[in-house]
Design an enzyme around this catalytic site. Sequence first.
Site, PDB file in Angstrom:
ATOM      1  N   LYS A 154       0.823  -1.127   0.049  1.00 54.08           N
ATOM      2  CA  LYS A 154      -0.159  -0.161   0.004  1.00 54.08           C
ATOM      3  C   LYS A 154       1.000   1.296   0.115  1.00 54.08           C
ATOM      4  O   LYS A 154       1.902   1.269   0.530  1.00 54.08           O
ATOM      5  CB  LYS A 154      -1.220   0.024   1.126  1.00 54.08           C
TER       6      LYS A 154
HETATM    7  P1  NAD Z   1     -12.825   8.440  -2.518  1.00 56.40           P
HETATM    8  O1  NAD Z   1     -11.817   9.359  -2.053  1.00 56.40           O
HETATM    9  O2  NAD Z   1     -13.137   8.085  -3.767  1.00 56.40           O
HETATM   10  O3  NAD Z   1     -14.274   8.548  -1.391  1.00 56.40           O
HETATM   11  C1  NAD Z   1     -14.123   8.819  -0.099  1.00 56.40           C
HETATM   12  C2  NAD Z   1     -15.292   9.612   0.124  1.00 56.40           C
HETATM   13  O4  NAD Z   1     -15.494   9.663   1.669  1.00 56.40           O
HETATM   14  C3  NAD Z   1     -15.317  11.092  -0.332  1.00 56.40           C
HETATM   15  O5  NAD Z   1     -16.704  11.441  -1.038  1.00 56.40           O
HETATM   16  C4  NAD Z   1     -15.045  11.901   0.922  1.00 56.40           C
HETATM   17  O6  NAD Z   1     -15.713  13.008   0.833  1.00 56.40           O
HETATM   18  C5  NAD Z   1     -15.734  10.885   2.025  1.00 56.40           C
HETATM   19  N1  NAD Z   1     -15.171  11.315   3.430  1.00 56.40           N
HETATM   20  C6  NAD Z   1     -14.124  11.605   3.578  1.00 56.40           C
HETATM   21  N2  NAD Z   1     -13.878  11.870   4.969  1.00 56.40           N
HETATM   22  C7  NAD Z   1     -15.327  11.679   5.488  1.00 56.40           C
HETATM   23  C8  NAD Z   1     -15.763  11.755   6.738  1.00 56.40           C
HETATM   24  N3  NAD Z   1     -15.029  12.104   7.749  1.00 56.40           N
HETATM   25  N4  NAD Z   1     -17.065  11.295   6.884  1.00 56.40           N
HETATM   26  C9  NAD Z   1     -17.770  11.125   5.845  1.00 56.40           C
HETATM   27  N5  NAD Z   1     -17.607  10.904   4.482  1.00 56.40           N
HETATM   28  C10 NAD Z   1     -16.054  11.306   4.402  1.00 56.40           C
HETATM   29  O7  NAD Z   1     -12.217   6.997  -1.837  1.00 56.40           O
HETATM   30  P2  NAD Z   1     -12.818   5.486  -2.177  1.00 56.40           P
HETATM   31  O8  NAD Z   1     -11.837   4.886  -3.286  1.00 56.40           O
HETATM   32  O9  NAD Z   1     -14.124   5.307  -2.376  1.00 56.40           O
HETATM   33  O10 NAD Z   1     -12.274   4.729  -0.588  1.00 56.40           O
HETATM   34  C11 NAD Z   1     -13.073   4.748   0.298  1.00 56.40           C
HETATM   35  C12 NAD Z   1     -12.743   3.566   1.194  1.00 56.40           C
HETATM   36  O11 NAD Z   1     -12.596   2.203   0.592  1.00 56.40           O
HETATM   37  C13 NAD Z   1     -11.206   3.628   1.831  1.00 56.40           C
HETATM   38  O12 NAD Z   1     -11.143   3.026   2.965  1.00 56.40           O
HETATM   39  C14 NAD Z   1     -10.421   2.662   0.746  1.00 56.40           C
HETATM   40  O13 NAD Z   1      -9.233   2.020   1.377  1.00 56.40           O
HETATM   41  C15 NAD Z   1     -11.412   1.663   0.571  1.00 56.40           C
HETATM   42  N6  NAD Z   1     -11.100   1.104  -0.616  1.00 56.40           N
HETATM   43  C16 NAD Z   1     -11.153   1.408  -1.866  1.00 56.40           C
HETATM   44  C17 NAD Z   1     -10.777   0.788  -2.918  1.00 56.40           C
HETATM   45  C18 NAD Z   1     -11.075   1.360  -4.553  1.00 56.40           C
HETATM   46  O14 NAD Z   1     -11.221   0.541  -5.511  1.00 56.40           O
HETATM   47  N7  NAD Z   1     -11.039   2.691  -4.666  1.00 56.40           N
HETATM   48  C19 NAD Z   1     -10.923  -0.528  -3.035  1.00 56.40           C
HETATM   49  C20 NAD Z   1     -10.827  -1.090  -1.803  1.00 56.40           C
HETATM   50  C21 NAD Z   1     -11.171  -0.425  -0.663  1.00 56.40           C
END
Ligand code: NAD
Length: 477
Positions: free
Chosen positions: A108
């Site tokens: 990561k």
């Molecule tokens: P992203 O940046 O696209 O979205 C995150 C969202 O959360 C944003 O809309 C942001 O405004 C919101 N956010 C941030 N802080 C916040 C808070 N305090 N309260 C409420 N909302 C809040 O990120 P993502 O890619 O959707 O990732 C989200 C989670 O999923 C992370 O934990 C990431 O590790 C996990 N994840 C993502 C992927 C992927 O393919 N993108 C894969 C596996 C796991």
Amino acid sequence: MEQQTNELSFQETVDLYFNKAAALMDLPPGLADKIRVCNSVYTVRFGVRLHGEIKTFVGYRAVHSEHMEPVKGGIRFANAVNQDEVEALAALMSYKCALVEAPFGGSKGGLVINPRDYNDEEMELITRRFAYELIKRDLINPSQNVPAPDMGTSEREMAWIADQYARINTTDINARACVTGKPVHAGGINGRTEATGRGVQFALREFFRHKDDVKLAGLDGSLAGKRIVVQGLGNVGYHAASLLAKEDGALITGIIERRGGIFNPDGLDVEAVRQFMDETGCTSGYPDAQHTKDGASLLEAECDILIPAALEGVINVGNADRIKARLIIEAANGPITFKADEILNRKGTIIIPDLYANAGGVTVSYFEWVKNLSHIRFGRMERRQEEKRHEMLITELKRLSADTKLGWELSPDFTDAYLRGAGELELVRSGLDDTMRTAYQAMREVWHSRDDVDSLRTAGFMIAIERITRSYLTKGL
Ligand code: NAD
């Protein structure tokens, strides 16, 4: 929302989940310790000239386990990125890949930055420079370390990284496989953007196929009409919420975002909320919903399913006993702390754990990596041939019907659907669905087969540890 200060760090939480599972297994002496530790972490500080001034950035790339290579894991851009978090996320990647049988070790990366503070040109300069620092140490490389998007990054950053790698490695024919989550026109794969959210949907569908498990969560029936609260309407949260509402008839009753949350017991229009957020930057003022400034309080709202899809540690000792959802699916990584997990388990809340629930992203990344290495789009060779064979069958059925005067009529809907050969998107969805079903079935089998396995999480960790152990023992340490 704030993580309780008396709680363990993210990495300690992941390690405790690991220890709990390892304690139930008969592992060779010392091997559990070897698997648990993070092999290495690289910290880089680099400068970028912005507006005539040199600004210094800090980035990380952690490699948790190299029992399989390349190692795989996203790159996160956020102000809160730190070494503990990156190591915890890398460890989760090792366990996740093992659980869904993606042939990778865990890694990561992260950059300490608030992407909203910079314009597009500046972000490109910063991303390319960070990528250069990792590429020159083989921490981005098609056969050694393959990043993907995570919080704060998307296909845009992945395209810059891929291009940066290709500029440095001009003769590497597999250059595009150095990173996944790229735009389709730049070597990406159809269905990757939605993959993690789609995986959450497939995970819930599989859960609802097992009536005993549904009953344990105090629920019944199908996903239709289930009230769902989602935290984070980013890549993962948006696609999960949108697909569950559109395709499964679930009601998205609450959406929690950075600066507050909205609630409507009759269901929110996810597309409209997303559009409102794109225009205004927040949920405040969205019509047809109650707005609350304290978004995190909505985690405690009355609902059937809670989907934390933003960040880690949001369900902790401070709010765990007030969570009303009987089913939580961890779309984010690490949203429930170890202590909160214990509280929820005692309450009988069913948790579909992160190492499984959000594995859709890495699963489709695996397909993208294979596509890049094979240099051909999935389905390109067989699609039309498959259509031809189906056409032969339809023609034969029609002939039989006419010859025997049975008067059979094939419905146009059936004929159209049957005649259409699977393209890349259909194949990606099929592979993802199969992965999510198979991994859930493996977890529930372990969960139900032993009294000392108290949760799907422990079962998932046990399967992952077992597979990593086998890998280590086969190849030697
Ligand atoms: P992203 O940046 O696209 O979205 C995150 C969202 O959360 C944003 O809309 C942001 O405004 C919101 N956010 C941030 N802080 C916040 C808070 N305090 N309260 C409420 N909302 C809040 O990120 P993502 O890619 O959707 O990732 C989200 C989670 O999923 C992370 O934990 C990431 O590790 C996990 N994840 C993502 C992927 C992927 O393919 N993108 C894969 C596996 C796991």
